[in-house]
Every structure is written in C-alpha cells, then in structure tokens.
Design a protein around this motif. Structure first.
Motif, PDB file in Angstrom:
ATOM      1  N   LEU A 211      -0.372 -25.102   2.148  1.00 43.06           N
ATOM      2  CA  LEU A 211      -0.849 -23.882   2.794  1.00 43.06           C
ATOM      3  C   LEU A 211      -0.418 -23.844   4.250  1.00 43.06           C
ATOM      4  O   LEU A 211      -0.131 -22.765   4.801  1.00 43.06           O
ATOM      5  N   ALA A 212      -0.360 -25.018   4.901  1.00 42.34           N
ATOM      6  CA  ALA A 212       0.104 -25.077   6.291  1.00 42.34           C
ATOM      7  C   ALA A 212       1.561 -24.629   6.375  1.00 42.34           C
ATOM      8  O   ALA A 212       1.954 -23.877   7.285  1.00 42.34           O
ATOM      9  N   ILE A 213       2.380 -25.105   5.442  1.00 48.47           N
ATOM     10  CA  ILE A 213       3.786 -24.694   5.419  1.00 48.47           C
ATOM     11  C   ILE A 213       3.881 -23.193   5.124  1.00 48.47           C
ATOM     12  O   ILE A 213       4.680 -22.477   5.747  1.00 48.47           O
ATOM     13  N   CYS A 214       3.060 -22.705   4.190  1.00 45.69           N
ATOM     14  CA  CYS A 214       3.038 -21.271   3.892  1.00 45.69           C
ATOM     15  C   CYS A 214       2.631 -20.465   5.119  1.00 45.69           C
ATOM     16  O   CYS A 214       3.169 -19.378   5.375  1.00 45.69           O
ATOM     17  N   PHE A 215       1.677 -20.996   5.883  1.00 42.49           N
ATOM     18  CA  PHE A 215       1.210 -20.308   7.086  1.00 42.49           C
ATOM     19  C   PHE A 215       2.352 -20.145   8.083  1.00 42.49           C
ATOM     20  O   PHE A 215       2.583 -19.047   8.614  1.00 42.49           O
ATOM     21  N   VAL A 216       3.085 -21.222   8.332  1.00 38.98           N
ATOM     22  CA  VAL A 216       4.212 -21.154   9.269  1.00 38.98           C
ATOM     23  C   VAL A 216       5.280 -20.199   8.747  1.00 38.98           C
ATOM     24  O   VAL A 216       5.817 -19.371   9.495  1.00 38.98           O
ATOM     25  N   ALA A 217       5.579 -20.297   7.449  1.00 39.83           N
ATOM     26  CA  ALA A 217       6.591 -19.423   6.853  1.00 39.83           C
ATOM     27  C   ALA A 217       6.176 -17.953   6.971  1.00 39.83           C
ATOM     28  O   ALA A 217       7.020 -17.082   7.231  1.00 39.83           O
ATOM     29  N   ASN A 218       4.892 -17.682   6.815  1.00 37.66           N
ATOM     30  CA  ASN A 218       4.437 -16.300   6.883  1.00 37.66           C
ATOM     31  C   ASN A 218       4.423 -15.756   8.294  1.00 37.66           C
ATOM     32  O   ASN A 218       4.617 -14.559   8.498  1.00 37.66           O
ATOM     33  N   VAL A 219       4.188 -16.608   9.266  1.00 39.76           N
ATOM     34  CA  VAL A 219       4.296 -16.171  10.661  1.00 39.76           C
ATOM     35  C   VAL A 219       5.743 -15.756  10.944  1.00 39.76           C
ATOM     36  O   VAL A 219       5.998 -14.714  11.573  1.00 39.76           O
ATOM     37  N   VAL A 220       6.709 -16.561  10.473  1.00 40.36           N
ATOM     38  CA  VAL A 220       8.126 -16.221  10.643  1.00 40.36           C
ATOM     39  C   VAL A 220       8.440 -14.916   9.916  1.00 40.36           C
ATOM     40  O   VAL A 220       9.088 -14.009  10.466  1.00 40.36           O
ATOM     41  N   TYR A 221       7.981 -14.813   8.678  1.00 41.37           N
ATOM     42  CA  TYR A 221       8.210 -13.611   7.865  1.00 41.37           C
ATOM     43  C   TYR A 221       7.600 -12.377   8.528  1.00 41.37           C
ATOM     44  O   TYR A 221       8.228 -11.301   8.584  1.00 41.37           O
ATOM     45  N   LEU A 222       6.398 -12.523   9.070  1.00 39.33           N
ATOM     46  CA  LEU A 222       5.719 -11.409   9.726  1.00 39.33           C
ATOM     47  C   LEU A 222       6.476 -10.966  10.974  1.00 39.33           C
ATOM     48  O   LEU A 222       6.625  -9.764  11.240  1.00 39.33           O
ATOM     49  N   LEU A 223       6.975 -11.921  11.760  1.00 43.46           N
ATOM     50  CA  LEU A 223       7.736 -11.587  12.973  1.00 43.46           C
ATOM     51  C   LEU A 223       9.028 -10.859  12.618  1.00 43.46           C
ATOM     52  O   LEU A 223       9.426  -9.902  13.289  1.00 43.46           O
ATOM     53  N   VAL A 224       9.694 -11.327  11.558  1.00 42.45           N
ATOM     54  CA  VAL A 224      10.928 -10.663  11.119  1.00 42.45           C
ATOM     55  C   VAL A 224      10.636  -9.222  10.705  1.00 42.45           C
ATOM     56  O   VAL A 224      11.371  -8.291  11.070  1.00 42.45           O
ATOM     57  N   CYS A 225       9.551  -9.019   9.957  1.00 42.06           N
ATOM     58  CA  CYS A 225       9.221  -7.686   9.472  1.00 42.06           C
ATOM     59  C   CYS A 225       8.713  -6.767  10.581  1.00 42.06           C
ATOM     60  O   CYS A 225       8.868  -5.534  10.495  1.00 42.06           O
ATOM     61  N   ALA A 226       8.116  -7.339  11.613  1.00 39.74           N
ATOM     62  CA  ALA A 226       7.506  -6.539  12.673  1.00 39.74           C
ATOM     63  C   ALA A 226       8.530  -5.930  13.622  1.00 39.74           C
ATOM     64  O   ALA A 226       8.242  -4.930  14.293  1.00 39.74           O
ATOM     65  N   VAL A 227       9.725  -6.511  13.699  1.00 39.56           N
ATOM     66  CA  VAL A 227      10.774  -5.996  14.584  1.00 39.56           C
ATOM     67  C   VAL A 227      11.766  -5.204  13.733  1.00 39.56           C
ATOM     68  O   VAL A 227      12.521  -5.794  12.955  1.00 39.56           O
ATOM     69  N   PRO A 228      11.772  -3.878  13.845  1.00 34.29           N
ATOM     70  CA  PRO A 228      12.588  -3.053  12.943  1.00 34.29           C
ATOM     71  C   PRO A 228      14.058  -3.462  12.883  1.00 34.29           C
ATOM     72  O   PRO A 228      14.641  -3.534  11.794  1.00 34.29           O
ATOM     73  N   GLN A 229      14.672  -3.725  14.029  1.00 34.27           N
ATOM     74  CA  GLN A 229      16.091  -4.058  14.023  1.00 34.27           C
ATOM     75  C   GLN A 229      16.359  -5.373  13.302  1.00 34.27           C
ATOM     76  O   GLN A 229      17.312  -5.497  12.534  1.00 34.27           O
ATOM     77  N   VAL A 230      15.482  -6.347  13.532  1.00 35.97           N
ATOM     78  CA  VAL A 230      15.633  -7.643  12.857  1.00 35.97           C
ATOM     79  C   VAL A 230      15.412  -7.478  11.364  1.00 35.97           C
ATOM     80  O   VAL A 230      16.150  -8.038  10.538  1.00 35.97           O
ATOM     81  N   ARG A 231      14.388  -6.690  10.991  1.00 31.90           N
ATOM     82  CA  ARG A 231      14.096  -6.478   9.573  1.00 31.90           C
ATOM     83  C   ARG A 231      15.271  -5.810   8.870  1.00 31.90           C
ATOM     84  O   ARG A 231      15.679  -6.235   7.778  1.00 31.90           O
ATOM     85  N   ARG A 232      15.859  -4.787   9.502  1.00 28.55           N
ATOM     86  CA  ARG A 232      16.993  -4.102   8.869  1.00 28.55           C
ATOM     87  C   ARG A 232      18.195  -5.027   8.760  1.00 28.55           C
ATOM     88  O   ARG A 232      18.936  -4.977   7.768  1.00 28.55           O
ATOM     89  N   THR A 233      18.393  -5.872   9.757  1.00 25.65           N
ATOM     90  CA  THR A 233      19.529  -6.802   9.713  1.00 25.65           C
ATOM     91  C   THR A 233      19.360  -7.814   8.591  1.00 25.65           C
ATOM     92  O   THR A 233      20.288  -8.085   7.825  1.00 25.65           O
ATOM     93  N   VAL A 234      18.145  -8.383   8.480  1.00 23.62           N
ATOM     94  CA  VAL A 234      17.884  -9.414   7.467  1.00 23.62           C
ATOM     95  C   VAL A 234      17.968  -8.824   6.063  1.00 23.62           C
ATOM     96  O   VAL A 234      18.654  -9.350   5.180  1.00 23.62           O
ATOM     97  N   PHE A 235      17.264  -7.718   5.841  1.00 22.72           N
ATOM     98  CA  PHE A 235      17.266  -7.120   4.506  1.00 22.72           C
ATOM     99  C   PHE A 235      18.618  -6.483   4.183  1.00 22.72           C
ATOM    100  O   PHE A 235      19.030  -6.418   3.029  1.00 22.72           O
ATOM    101  N   GLY A 236      19.320  -6.016   5.234  1.00 24.82           N
ATOM    102  CA  GLY A 236      20.632  -5.434   5.020  1.00 24.82           C
ATOM    103  C   GLY A 236      21.680  -6.450   4.634  1.00 24.82           C
ATOM    104  O   GLY A 236      22.741  -6.092   4.098  1.00 24.82           O
ATOM    105  N   ALA A 237      21.396  -7.732   4.902  1.00 25.81           N
ATOM    106  CA  ALA A 237      22.348  -8.787   4.535  1.00 25.81           C
ATOM    107  C   ALA A 237      22.381  -9.037   3.041  1.00 25.81           C
ATOM    108  O   ALA A 237      23.328  -9.648   2.533  1.00 25.81           O
ATOM    109  N   LEU A 238      21.370  -8.562   2.321  1.00 23.78           N
ATOM    110  CA  LEU A 238      21.367  -8.742   0.868  1.00 23.78           C
ATOM    111  C   LEU A 238      22.481  -7.911   0.242  1.00 23.78           C
ATOM    112  O   LEU A 238      22.521  -6.686   0.422  1.00 23.78           O
TER     113      LEU A 238
END
Length: 574
Positions: A137-164
């Motif tokens: 759960l600790a590892i999940c917590f850290v991973a989710n903080v990273v995931y949340l930060l990526v999703c919270a910044v529109p430009q970063v989110r579009r870049t990450v999801f656009g790489a798919l």
C-alpha cells in the motif's frame, strides 16, 4: 363559383419533459438522460460493484489471515474481523471515490476496489518474502501521488497519454474486457480450468499452491444429486447463470438490458430456491431454515454490532505511514528494495492510467451519439482530465484508509449502456455503497451457492455472518460482468485487421494483459511491439521519400515510451 376552403393544419408541439432541479447541476437531460434512468442505472451498477467487491474482499483478506493457503475454511472463518475491516475500508473508499467522480468530474462512473489490481498486489506480496500488505500500500501510495500529479497538469497528462500508440490505446478496452470476462466466467461456477476448482486469475496470481485460493467450487459433474439443501441451490445457481445470458441476449439493444438480466437472474435464483428447498411438496410443509444465513445478514446483532464494531476498531487508517514504509522484513530476507520500487512504481502508474483509460473509452463507446440538427455544431468531445484526477485522488485516499487499489469500475460500462449519462448516477451508486457498508442487503439478495463447503445457506448467526458470507459466490452478477467484458472487447476492435502495424501492437497488448493479469505489462508489450513492427515495415511508400526512424514510429514520445516499457518488462521479470 364557390371555392372550397381548407382549414389550416396545426401541428402539436411536443411537450418537453420537465427537468428536475438536479439537472441544473448534472445536465443529464442535455446528454439524452432522464432522472429515472440515472437512478436505475446508478443502482444497477452499484449492485454489480458490491458483488465484485465481496470477491475482492476474499482476495485481499488472504494477506491478513496467517498461513491462508494451508488453512481450512473453518480456520479462516475465525478471522471475521479481517473480512469486516477489509470490507468497511473498501466501501468507505468506494463512497468517497464515487462521490468525487459524480460531484467533481460529473461523470457516471463508480470507483471501487479492483480485482485485477488486487491480484497484482497479492501476487507481489506472495512472491517476495518479508513483504506485507501495508508495504505494498505504501508503494501504491507513492505511485498514486505520481499518477495524480501527472493527471493534474493538463500539458503533462496530454503528453503522457498521447504517447500511447493508437493501436495500443484501441486495445486497452479489449484487453481489460477479456481479462474481466475470463475471471468472471470462472466465478459463475459453470467451468473451471484448474484441478482444484479454484478460479485462475492468470500467471501473475501465483500464491502458495499456484493459485489464489478462494472458495473452491463444485464441478457440475460432481453434484451429488441427493435431496439435500445444497444440491438444489447449486443446480439452480447454474440455471440462473444460463437464464441471465438468455435474458440479456433476448433484450439486447433495449433499455436497461444489464439491469434487467441481473434482476431476473437473481429473482429466479431466490424464488426457485424457496420452491425447491423451502417447500416440502409431499407434506406441503414450509420452512425457512435454509434462509437463516441470509435473514441474519441484514440487520442481525452480529452484522450491526459484532462485525461492525470489530471493523471500526481494526480499520487500518494511517497504517500505510506507520507500518508501510518499514521494509526491514523484505530487505532482511535479501530483497532488493530498488528493484521492488522501480518495477512496482512503473507497473502501478502504468496500470492506473491504462485501466482508467480502458474503462472511460469503453463507456464512451457505449454511449449513443447525440444527433445534431442541420447547421448545429457537433458536440465537443469530453475532456476526461477530471476523471483521471478523480481516480488518482481516490487511490490516494484508499491507501490512507488501508484499502486495496481503486479503479474506475467496469460496472460503469453496464451503467452507460443502461442510460447512465451524468454524475447523478454516480451519486446514487455512492449512496448504495454507503448503505452497503453497514447493512449487507445487496450480498444477502445476490449471493449464490456453488460449493458443498459453503455453510452460509444454513448458519448465519452467532458471530459468523461475515465469514460465512465471504465464502459465497455471486454467479448471476458474474454472468453479467462476463457480458460486460465481452462487450468491451467486441466494441474495441476498430483497427484495420489487414494492417500489420496495427494488428501486432493490438494483439501484443491483449495477449500480454490476459496472460499476466497485468494491464501495465500489456501496455508495455504493445508499445514495444509498435516500435518493432514499424521499424520492420518498408522505409518508404511508393512515390514518397524515405521516412526517418522517428517518423516511422510516430514520434519521439513513442520511442521514449518503448524504452520505458523495456525497463518495466525487465524489472517485472527480474
């Protein structure tokens, strides 16, 4: 000469249905929804989700019961507080996560503990000596903080999801849907792929004897055919599953198909069970002894006092901080903390993003396209940024509560097909979750029987309500989820099957996901396959100049994603 006069024709104006005040906030009418449709669809997907969370509770509880793989059902049943705590934490997380989705993102999605994500968590703990549930759960917590930060910044989110790559993105609903259908089909009890009749969750779910050991099912060929209290209900359960499939296929394309199939299958099981087990047709006597377990589940002193108080007392709020970051047991057994964090962080960030994307894409595909009048602009595509932010926030909350990872539930796809159009459906589902946290009405009605080892249908009191219920199955609900999963897979096949550069990444994503029970591995395999197949393709098309390496793979972001994917695959296989 008299001329005939014609009466002017009058056209009746269609009376518009009055929208409720809630429409001003949720705007479901503008999306083709109705107040009644939102309520019914919200209840339907909540009932499916509650049944799924009971199966998830059985899985996660294996990490808190000592020597689970070697324990008998009777020994496991003495750990009622473990089941109760796991259940309450999951339900609180579901309530908060679904309310965030409904009130902030205003989308008709539920957020619930994911069986697929929990399988990866359980297998990681079981394969690494010294790891604990709260370590993961600790590892999940850290991973989710990273995931949340990526999703919270529109430009970063579009870049990450656009790489798919497009074929990989298209494959996500198919991969998640087939994985869901594979697991749910086994849980219906109609068939088993293992010799011990335990559900096989994939090669990633290795634990103890080779499979995650939940309640073993009795094969249909092994029914005793003796007039007892168990055999009729197991047979009726199997018939109810077949009936559920038939009802859905008969009403395919009509409104509320998933909800109707669930309701009819469940009612048939309950009514047929009463007629087969509650009525003595020779003497015309009537007895409810086989229903004691169900009757006691909804409101007995065990449910409302013993288990609820035990659950509250044992909630793991904050243990992710007080216990989760202590990896001394893992490192003391020779574990490599850097490899564990590297593989788990990459895997979970990939999984959270890919799982949410797969569900949202499947829901969008399930929604009808709103017709536009002549000259009217087509509706703008929805920005799903808030959906991903809500998912990241819910997962952070879940880790703090001590609950297993939360996903945008595949039950949302059933809701979308059953007229859920706005966040109101999510709020209704959250209300059902809140009730289900303390009163087990949904599992009381929907639990089925698939094994002789389950005593829920006979004894449901004296402190054993929760444990006995935790041994049951939910065959009818699982049948509906099979339909949901197969529907996701079928609607996802939008690629050109004659184009190898599309087929290879699509197939790699689906195959790797199903074989490893890990959507992150599927995404990684698809991203690598995309680069390889495009590099192997001809460098030029007839009449066109040669293309560079970056142009052939679709951009620098595709190369970077493939490189990260190779690292993830190596770390996972370490």
């Amino acid at each position: 000469m008299a001329t005939a006069t014609t009466k002017p024709t009058t056209t009746k104006k269609k009376r518009k249905k009055k929208a409720t005040p809630l429409n001003g906030f949720f705007h479901y009418a503008e999306q083709g929804g109705t107040f009644g449709g939102e309520i019914c669809a919200g209840i339907g997907m909540a009932v499916l989700a509650v049944c799924g969370m009971f199966m998830n509770m059985q899985l996660v509880a294996t990490l808190s019961v000592s020597n689970y793989a070697e324990s008998t059902m009777a020994q496991i049943a003495t750990n009622g507080e473990v089941y109760a705590m796991t259940w309450l934490a999951s339900m609180i997380a579901a309530v908060i996560g679904t309310l965030i989705m409904g009130l902030v993102a205003r989308r008709p999605f539920v957020q619930v503990s994911s069986l697929a994500l929990s399988c990866v968590l359980v297998s990681t703990v079981s394969l690494n000596s010294g790891l604990t549930y709260y370590n993961m759960l600790a590892i999940c917590f850290v991973a989710n903080v990273v995931y949340l930060l990526v999703c919270a910044v529109p430009q970063v989110r579009r870049t990450v999801f656009g790489a798919l790559p497009a074929p990989v993105r298209a494959a996500l609903p198919a991969a998640a849907g087939l994985l869901l259908a594979w697991i749910a089909a086994q849980l219906t009890g109609l068939f088993s792929v293992t010799s011990n009749l335990m559900p096989n969750y994939g090669t990633a779910s290795v634990m103890g004897t080779g499979y995650v050991a939940l309640s073993g099912m009795t094969d249909i060929s092994d029914f005793s055919y003796i007039t007892d209290i168990y055999h009729p209900q197991m047979l009726i359960s199997a018939i109810a599953v077949v009936l559920t499939f038939a009802v859905f296929l008969y009403g395919r394309g009509r409104k509320g198909g998933y909800g109707k199939a669930l309701a009819i299958g469940t009612v048939f099981f309950l009514v047929a069970s009463v007629l087969a087990c509650g009525v003595n047709w020779k003497n015309f006597n009537f007895a409810l002894s086989f229903l004691w377990g169900r009757l006691w589940m909804a409101g007995s002193e065990d449910a409302m006092q013993a288990h609820l108080s035990a659950a509250i007392a044992n909630l793991g709020i904050g243990k992710v901080f007080t216990q989760g970051f202590d990896f001394s047991g893992f490192t003391g057994n020779g574990g490599n903390l850097a490899v564990l964090f590297g593989s788990s962080l990459l895997s979970y960030v990939f999984m959270f993003a890919a799982d949410a994307e797969s569900t949202v894409a499947a829901c969008d595909a399930a929604l009808p396209v709103r017709a536009t009048a002549e000259g009217e602009a087509a509706p703008e595509p929805k920005d799903n940024g808030l959906v991903f932010i809500a998912n990241g926030a819910a997962n952070v909350v879940a880790a703090v509560l001590g609950a297993s990872p939360v996903a945008v539930g595949k039950e949302s796809v059933a809701g979308a097909r059953d007229r859920a159009r706005s966040g109101l459906a999510a709020v209704v589902a959250a209300a059902v979750f809140a009730v289900s946290a303390v009163v087990w009405v949904v599992p009381t009605l929907c639990a089925t029987i698939t094994s002789y080892t389950i005593s829920f249908n006979m004894y449901g009191h004296y402190g054993y309500c929760m444990q006995l219920l935790a041994q049951t199955s939910f065959s009818v609900a699982d049948a509906v989820m099979v339909i949901v999963g197969l529907g996701m897979a079928v609607r996802a096949v939008t690629i050109d099957v004659r184009d190898t550069t599309q087929v290879a990444p699509f197939a790699a994503t689906v195959a790797a996901t199903v074989l490893t029970t890990n959507l992150a591995v599927g995404v990684a395999a698809g991203a690598v396959a995309h680069v390889l197949v495009n590099l192997a393709a001809p460098r030029r098309k007839k009449g066109q100049p040669k293309s560079s390496l970056i142009e052939r793979v679709g951009g620098v972001d595709k190369l970077v994603l493939a490189a990260v994917s190779v690292v993830l695959l190596v770390l996972v296989a370490w």
